[in-house]
Design an enzyme around this catalytic site. Sequence first.
Site, mmCIF file in Angstrom:
data_model
loop_
_atom_site.group_PDB
_atom_site.id
_atom_site.type_symbol
_atom_site.label_atom_id
_atom_site.label_comp_id
_atom_site.label_asym_id
_atom_site.label_seq_id
_atom_site.Cartn_x
_atom_site.Cartn_y
_atom_site.Cartn_z
ATOM 1 C CE LYS A 181 -4.467 5.956 -0.361
ATOM 2 N NZ LYS A 181 -4.176 6.188 1.069
ATOM 3 N N GLY B 45 0.093 2.815 8.923
ATOM 4 C CA GLY B 45 0.110 3.118 10.353
ATOM 5 C C GLY B 45 1.235 2.451 11.125
ATOM 6 C CB ALA C 126 1.208 3.000 3.565
ATOM 7 N N GLY C 127 3.238 4.034 5.958
ATOM 8 C CA GLY C 127 4.412 3.616 6.712
ATOM 9 C C GLY C 127 5.397 4.722 7.032
ATOM 10 C CG ASN D 189 -3.970 9.719 8.492
ATOM 11 O OD1 ASN D 189 -5.023 9.379 7.959
ATOM 12 N ND2 ASN D 189 -4.002 10.335 9.659
ATOM 13 C CB THR D 190 -0.379 7.010 11.550
ATOM 14 O OG1 THR D 190 -1.507 6.332 10.992
ATOM 15 C CG2 THR D 190 -0.209 6.588 12.998
#
Lengths: 66, 257
Positions: free
Chosen positions: B95, B156, B182-183, B204-205
């Site tokens: 990635k 995040g 992301a986001g 992830n987050t």
Amino acid sequence: MKIIYQDHEITLDDELTLLEFVRSQGLSEQGVAAAVNEEIIPKRSWAEFRLADGMQVDIFNLVAGG
Amino acid sequence: MLKLAGREFNSHLIVGTGKYASGEQLVQACLASGAQIATMAVKRVDTEHHTDEIVKPLLEIGVQLMPNTSGAKNAREAVFAAKLAREALEVDWIKVEVHPDVKYLLPDPLETYAACKELIKDGFKVFPYIPADPVLCRRLEDLGVSAVMPLGSPIGSARGLETLGMLKIIIAESHVPVIIDAGIGCPSDAVKAFELGADACMVNTAIAAAGDKILMAKAFNLAQQAGRLAYEAGLAGQSETASPTSPLEAFLKEAMQ
């Protein structure tokens, strides 16, 4: 003999190969990569690669990340 | 079925491994999410602090590893990180992440493009994290990337799909899989992405920072199932005016006559 390992100068009593050095740091060859003077040294060469005075050695592994 | 770089996966979710309290917690969350692909970062071995081993436990549960180049400030560093990861893991998936600005962690498209070009030549399966720019996606597709990973909002931030309009164009025009990265802050963000036709979502987050991480991982698992099913079913169209779902005859008046 002195080398720079992860930004710190360390003294080695013996002449070591890269493989011996990695093991001396408590690491196994699995899951890590090594660079000497910012050049990646393939694992198959570690047993023959002799560390010399002043070399910069960095060892990398995989850590948590997104 | 998600097809990436010649491999097939039942789950359309990709999880990041950051921000977990322990390796054990990460593995449990990964299992609960159903994800079969996980990202991780390459770093110099920390000789002073213990960190839990994550590679071996993830391989044991059959997860495909997708190392990233996070921390790289330019193409040269990204290529170096990618080669280190391949050497360490014997995995050619990477990635590509190049985000020099630490405030918003927005990817640098020029450096990312340059890194992808070099890594593809070197035989890597390349997954670039990029701004939601349809033209950049097309250029990367022409290079031979294995997928594109446009962002929904900053890493995040949990702000969801702020780039929605551009994501729609990317999904409509892309000939390679589109992974929304992301986001994504909540399962409904992922559902929305899948309903639009995203091939995968990277989270992830939203899981790792949730109150109960395992429960949230399960919620995202259900979200990817619901979103993909809805996409495959084909959404009913929208309209400005009402469309009756019950007969509109004046049954009462007729019965009274």
